[in-house]
Design a protein around this motif. Structure first.
Motif, short mmCIF file in Angstrom:
data_model
loop_
_atom_site.label_atom_id
_atom_site.label_comp_id
_atom_site.label_asym_id
_atom_site.label_seq_id
_atom_site.Cartn_x
_atom_site.Cartn_y
_atom_site.Cartn_z
N TYR A 29 0.84 -1.21 0.00
CA TYR A 29 0.00 0.00 0.00
C TYR A 29 0.87 1.26 0.00
O TYR A 29 0.61 2.21 -0.75
N LEU A 30 1.92 1.27 0.80
CA LEU A 30 2.78 2.45 0.92
C LEU A 30 3.55 2.74 -0.37
O LEU A 30 3.96 3.87 -0.61
N THR A 31 3.74 1.73 -1.23
CA THR A 31 4.45 1.95 -2.49
C THR A 31 3.54 2.53 -3.58
O THR A 31 4.05 3.03 -4.58
N LEU A 32 2.24 2.44 -3.41
CA LEU A 32 1.32 2.83 -4.48
C LEU A 32 1.23 4.34 -4.72
O LEU A 32 1.27 4.77 -5.86
N GLY A 33 1.06 5.11 -3.70
CA GLY A 33 0.83 6.53 -3.88
C GLY A 33 -0.63 6.81 -4.18
O GLY A 33 -1.35 5.96 -4.70
N VAL A 51 -13.36 -9.77 4.86
CA VAL A 51 -12.19 -8.91 5.00
C VAL A 51 -11.83 -8.65 6.45
O VAL A 51 -12.70 -8.64 7.33
N GLU A 52 -10.55 -8.44 6.66
CA GLU A 52 -10.05 -7.96 7.95
C GLU A 52 -9.69 -6.50 7.75
O GLU A 52 -8.99 -6.15 6.80
N ARG A 53 -10.20 -5.66 8.63
CA ARG A 53 -9.95 -4.21 8.55
C ARG A 53 -8.68 -3.87 9.31
O ARG A 53 -8.56 -4.18 10.48
N VAL A 54 -7.73 -3.23 8.62
CA VAL A 54 -6.44 -2.87 9.22
C VAL A 54 -6.25 -1.36 9.06
O VAL A 54 -6.27 -0.85 7.94
N ASP A 55 -6.05 -0.68 10.17
CA ASP A 55 -5.85 0.77 10.13
C ASP A 55 -4.48 1.08 9.52
O ASP A 55 -3.46 0.56 9.97
N ALA A 56 -4.47 1.92 8.51
CA ALA A 56 -3.22 2.35 7.87
C ALA A 56 -3.12 3.87 7.87
O ALA A 56 -2.38 4.45 7.07
N SER A 57 -3.85 4.51 8.76
CA SER A 57 -3.85 5.97 8.83
C SER A 57 -2.49 6.48 9.24
O SER A 57 -1.82 5.88 10.08
#
Length: 105
Positions: A29-33, A51-57
């Motif tokens: 995710y961090l590589t996408l932009g 789905v499993e919800r994972v916070d990426a804020s």
């Protein structure tokens, strides 16, 4: 009744994603932009996806402008995920994806 509850709890734990799987998805995710993410709008993950919800804020200084970012990782196919942006001051909530990570087991 206790036995049934134990079986349900055990099956829920077994379905959880591993820390390595979550880390691989976050790294991807961090590589996408934002441009690559926003190029794939989606209404939502398919109803069949569990789905499993994972916070990426990301941490920000002002709570008034940021939005919450959640990765929706498919438990049955951990290499597949969606990005959910929560509502912010400037934009409505939105979902994007699916995205695929090549190296998730």
């Amino acid at each position: 009744m206790f036995f049934k509850a134990t079986l349900i709890a055990a099956s829920l734990l077994a379905a959880a994603l591993s820390p390595d799987q979550i880390s691989a998805v976050k790294d991807h995710y961090l590589t996408l932009g934002s441009e690559a993410i926003e190029a794939k709008p989606a209404a939502a993950p398919p109803a069949s996806a569990k789905v499993e919800r994972v916070d990426a804020s990301q941490r920000i200084r002002s709570a008034s402008f940021g939005h919450k970012t959640t990765l929706l990782i498919d438990k049955s196919q951990p290499a597949q995920y969606w990005v959910e942006y929560g509502k912010s001051t400037n934009t409505p909530a939105a979902t994007y994806g699916p995205f695929t990570v090549a190296h998730v087991k």
